[in-house]
Motif scaffolding. Structure first.
Motif, mmCIF file in Angstrom:
data_model
loop_
_atom_site.group_PDB
_atom_site.id
_atom_site.type_symbol
_atom_site.label_atom_id
_atom_site.label_comp_id
_atom_site.label_asym_id
_atom_site.label_seq_id
_atom_site.Cartn_x
_atom_site.Cartn_y
_atom_site.Cartn_z
ATOM 1 N N PHE A 20 0.835 -1.199 0.000
ATOM 2 C CA PHE A 20 0.000 0.000 0.000
ATOM 3 C C PHE A 20 0.874 1.255 0.000
ATOM 4 C CE2 PHE A 20 -2.806 3.161 2.116
ATOM 5 C CZ PHE A 20 -3.850 3.131 1.205
ATOM 6 N N HIS A 21 2.024 1.209 0.695
ATOM 7 C CA HIS A 21 2.963 2.336 0.697
ATOM 8 C C HIS A 21 3.517 2.565 -0.709
ATOM 9 C CE1 HIS A 21 7.050 4.176 1.661
ATOM 10 N NE2 HIS A 21 6.166 5.100 1.983
ATOM 11 N N ASP A 22 3.765 1.477 -1.437
ATOM 12 C CA ASP A 22 4.215 1.573 -2.823
ATOM 13 C C ASP A 22 3.165 2.302 -3.674
ATOM 14 O OD1 ASP A 22 6.208 1.153 -4.638
ATOM 15 O OD2 ASP A 22 5.611 -0.878 -5.165
ATOM 16 N N PHE A 23 1.888 1.988 -3.428
ATOM 17 C CA PHE A 23 0.790 2.655 -4.135
ATOM 18 C C PHE A 23 0.768 4.144 -3.781
ATOM 19 C CE2 PHE A 23 -3.557 4.263 -3.360
ATOM 20 C CZ PHE A 23 -3.955 4.440 -4.670
ATOM 21 N N PHE A 24 1.011 4.480 -2.520
ATOM 22 C CA PHE A 24 1.014 5.874 -2.075
ATOM 23 C C PHE A 24 2.116 6.668 -2.782
ATOM 24 C CE2 PHE A 24 -0.660 8.419 1.595
ATOM 25 C CZ PHE A 24 -1.940 7.909 1.549
ATOM 26 N N ARG A 25 3.309 6.076 -2.885
ATOM 27 C CA ARG A 25 4.426 6.738 -3.564
ATOM 28 C C ARG A 25 4.077 6.956 -5.042
ATOM 29 N NH1 ARG A 25 9.004 3.330 -3.656
ATOM 30 N NH2 ARG A 25 10.461 5.093 -3.674
ATOM 31 N N TYR A 26 3.441 5.950 -5.644
ATOM 32 C CA TYR A 26 3.007 6.044 -7.041
ATOM 33 C C TYR A 26 2.024 7.209 -7.221
ATOM 34 C CZ TYR A 26 -0.059 4.739 -10.985
ATOM 35 O OH TYR A 26 -0.834 4.738 -12.109
ATOM 36 N N LEU A 27 1.101 7.383 -6.284
ATOM 37 C CA LEU A 27 0.089 8.423 -6.377
ATOM 38 C C LEU A 27 0.729 9.812 -6.361
ATOM 39 C CD1 LEU A 27 -2.932 9.062 -6.479
ATOM 40 C CD2 LEU A 27 -2.966 8.997 -3.988
ATOM 41 N N VAL A 28 1.741 10.007 -5.503
ATOM 42 C CA VAL A 28 2.444 11.295 -5.453
ATOM 43 C C VAL A 28 3.062 11.616 -6.817
ATOM 44 C CG1 VAL A 28 4.415 12.519 -4.458
ATOM 45 C CG2 VAL A 28 2.924 11.162 -2.983
ATOM 46 N N LEU A 29 3.650 10.594 -7.452
ATOM 47 C CA LEU A 29 4.295 10.799 -8.745
ATOM 48 C C LEU A 29 3.264 11.032 -9.851
ATOM 49 C CD1 LEU A 29 7.137 8.149 -8.490
ATOM 50 C CD2 LEU A 29 7.327 10.621 -8.236
ATOM 51 N N VAL A 30 2.098 10.403 -9.747
ATOM 52 C CA VAL A 30 1.029 10.635 -10.725
ATOM 53 C C VAL A 30 0.589 12.097 -10.678
ATOM 54 C CG1 VAL A 30 -1.387 10.152 -11.264
ATOM 55 C CG2 VAL A 30 0.173 8.267 -10.837
ATOM 56 N N VAL A 31 0.416 12.632 -9.456
ATOM 57 C CA VAL A 31 0.034 14.041 -9.309
ATOM 58 C C VAL A 31 1.085 14.938 -9.954
ATOM 59 C CG1 VAL A 31 -0.373 15.890 -7.647
ATOM 60 C CG2 VAL A 31 -1.261 13.609 -7.189
ATOM 61 N N THR A 32 2.356 14.631 -9.716
ATOM 62 C CA THR A 32 3.448 15.416 -10.289
ATOM 63 C C THR A 32 3.439 15.331 -11.811
ATOM 64 O OG1 THR A 32 4.753 14.893 -8.320
ATOM 65 C CG2 THR A 32 5.934 15.803 -10.200
ATOM 66 N N LYS A 33 3.181 14.138 -12.339
ATOM 67 C CA LYS A 33 3.187 13.962 -13.788
ATOM 68 C C LYS A 33 2.047 14.746 -14.444
ATOM 69 C CE LYS A 33 3.483 10.529 -17.466
ATOM 70 N NZ LYS A 33 3.356 9.126 -17.854
ATOM 71 N N VAL A 34 0.890 14.745 -13.817
ATOM 72 C CA VAL A 34 -0.247 15.502 -14.354
ATOM 73 C C VAL A 34 0.090 16.992 -14.417
ATOM 74 C CG1 VAL A 34 -2.603 16.251 -13.861
ATOM 75 C CG2 VAL A 34 -2.013 13.837 -13.689
ATOM 76 N N GLN A 35 0.704 17.506 -13.334
ATOM 77 C CA GLN A 35 1.093 18.923 -13.323
ATOM 78 C C GLN A 35 2.135 19.203 -14.410
ATOM 79 O OE1 GLN A 35 2.484 19.216 -9.302
ATOM 80 N NE2 GLN A 35 0.480 19.772 -8.477
#
Length: 499
Positions: free
Chosen positions: A137-152
């Motif tokens: 689940f922590h791996d998923f959380f790290r992925y989510l942070v990077l997804v937000v960054t990629k969208v920006q």
């Protein structure tokens, strides 16, 4: 979801083959995150605009610090504990689903589809045991942070490459809007509409608009093909139109829109074509707002420009235009249309004249303060449950005595009545907003909890137990609709209201 996928797999050879291929694929913990980091770094290198490159580079560096921070781990552990409803130490897909959907909506603005949810769950289930442990689940959380960054980052990348070129539908619609506003002459309505157009232009050229548009495109692109077919476009388009225009359009109209924005005729919408669709929706939203401003002018009449009635109707239009809840906005716009029809009807004029004649005790054709005050006090008291003081009545009289001759003629009296109509309509619209809040699970925790309860019961495998729980929910509904429940709530409220 697992049962449904298995059922489909039994009937579809291609789907079964895809599932077997997916199960056979090796997964390395952290691999998805590492791939996303590489994509972000490549994106930074590909940017040619210095300002955009600096911003994206800074955002990527910040993200790299965040994904390995203790604060992220703490937030992840808290989210995990909240999602682990059975305290089993792992998350099933039914526990992961609501949590992931909420996180994506709050951070990226995407509403995850079920098949996207299943894909994400399997992507981070490293040991393929059908659950996510805290590390997965922590791996998923790290992925989510990077997804937000990629969208920006992609928003900055695309901000200057996606204008509405001349000849495209959003450009043509903007020209129509511009022509409509130019034809208004020098008036308060034109100034208001021009202000809206300035806001629109700034929004369409902002990086945030494009970045949010790209995020919506990627959410709609369920198969990750980089283009939208008509089945992916329609749900996304319906949601955008409902949110911006508060209109629930038919499938046939959505199909027509798809064809209209498919400029190269390949039966798919690229990101550029989809952004042009959203630009068109944004222009239509401002045009709708300008049309409401003009309707408000029509409702008050040309002789009342600048009066309290004119101001009240413009404030009402501003209130309705700025509503964010689609259902509330739709109902309030319907109310505005009814009011417009009423004010243009013969029955309204008859009522105004009848009220004026009844108030004109000396039949002079004008209302003195002594004649106007009782009528104003009675009408305000009936509609607003308020008692007007003498000073307020003096102010009202002076406000609507437009020619300052010490009396109110029938035209001035009509303006006063329209002012009251605007205030009553505003009150009704405010009540609609509150009603919609109570009808929506997003703003009413009781309804949200009720849905969670239904979902929990639906997931019970044992049929007799499921039926018994369903019976309890029916009893709950019956109890809450009973008169004694309302009386009990009122009694509890009055007991608590000791002041």
């Amino acid at each position: 979801l697992e049962v449904a996928v298995k059922a489909l797999a039994g009937e579809n050879d291609q789907l079964r083959a895809d599932l077997e291929q997916y199960r056979a694929r090796d997964y390395v913990p952290g691999q998805v995150v590492d791939q996303l980091v590489e994509e972000l770094q490549a994106l930074v290198e590909s940017l040619t605009n210095p300002n955009a490159k600096a911003k994206v580079d800074e955002a990527v560096k910040d993200a790299m610090v965040v994904i390995d921070s203790a604060e992220l781990r703490q937030g992840c552990d808290e989210a995990f504990a909240a999602a682990d409803t059975d305290n089993g130490g792992t998350l099933s897909i039914l526990e992961f689903g609501p949590c992931a959907k909420k996180l994506f909506v709050e951070t990226v603005g995407w509403e995850l589809l079920d098949k996207q949810l299943v894909y994400l769950f399997n992507q981070f289930d490293a040991d393929k045991d059908g659950t996510l442990d805290p590390n997965e689940f922590h791996d998923f959380f790290r992925y989510l942070v990077l997804v937000v960054t990629k969208v920006q980052a992609e928003g900055y990348q695309d901000a200057e490459s996606m204008p509405a070129p001349e000849g495209t539908l959003p450009f043509v619609e903007f020209e129509k809007l511009n022509a409509m506003v130019d034809g208004l002459g020098d008036s308060d309505a034109k100034a208001r509409c021009m202000a809206r157009m300035v806001e629109l232009t700034a929004m369409l050229h902002s990086a945030d608009f494009v970045s949010q548009s790209i995020a919506t495109f990627k959410w709609a692109d369920a198969d990750g093909s980089g283009a939208l077919d008509v089945y992916e476009f329609c749900p996304a388009a319906r949601q955008c139109i409902l949110r911006w225009l508060s209109e629930d359009v038919a499938d046939a109209q959505l199909h027509e829109a798809f064809i209209a924005f498919d400029t190269n005729g390949d039966r798919k919408l690229s990101a550029t074509e989809f952004v042009q669709f959203l630009q068109y929706c944004a222009v239509r939203t401002v045009r709708q707002s300008c049309e409401l401003i003009l309707e408000a002018k029509e409702m008050t009449g040309g002789n009342a420009e600048g009066s309290a009635a004119d101001t009240a109707f413009q404030d009402l239009v501003e209130f309705v235009t700025n509503l964010e809840q689609p259902e509330a906005k739709r109902r309030c716009m319907a109310d505005l249309q009814q009011v417009r029809t009423l004010l243009q009807s013969d029955s309204f004029l008859d009522a105004v004249v009848s009220g004026f004649v009844d108030a004109d005790a000396n039949s002079s054709g004008r209302l003195t303060l002594d004649e106007f005050a009782p009528v104003a006090a009675a009408v305000v008291g009936r509609h607003f449950d308020e008692v007007l003081g003498v000073s307020t009545l003096f102010k009202l009289f002076a406000e609507f005595d437009a020619n300052c001759d010490g009396s109110i003629d029938v035209v001035e009296y009509e303006t006063f009545v329209k002012y009251l109509v605007a205030l009553v309509t505003r009150r009704r619209c405010e009540a609609v907003v509150e009603t919609v809040k109570w009808e929506s699970p997003e703003t009413n925790p009781a309804l949200a909890r009720r849905r969670e309860l239904e979902a929990t019961v639906a997931s019970v495998a044992d049929a007799p137990t499921r039926a018994e729980c369903g019976g309890l929910i029916d009893q709950l509904d019956a109890a809450m609709e009973h008169a004694n429940f309302v009386v009990g709530c009122a009694a509890a409220f009055l007991t608590a209201d000791f002041s």
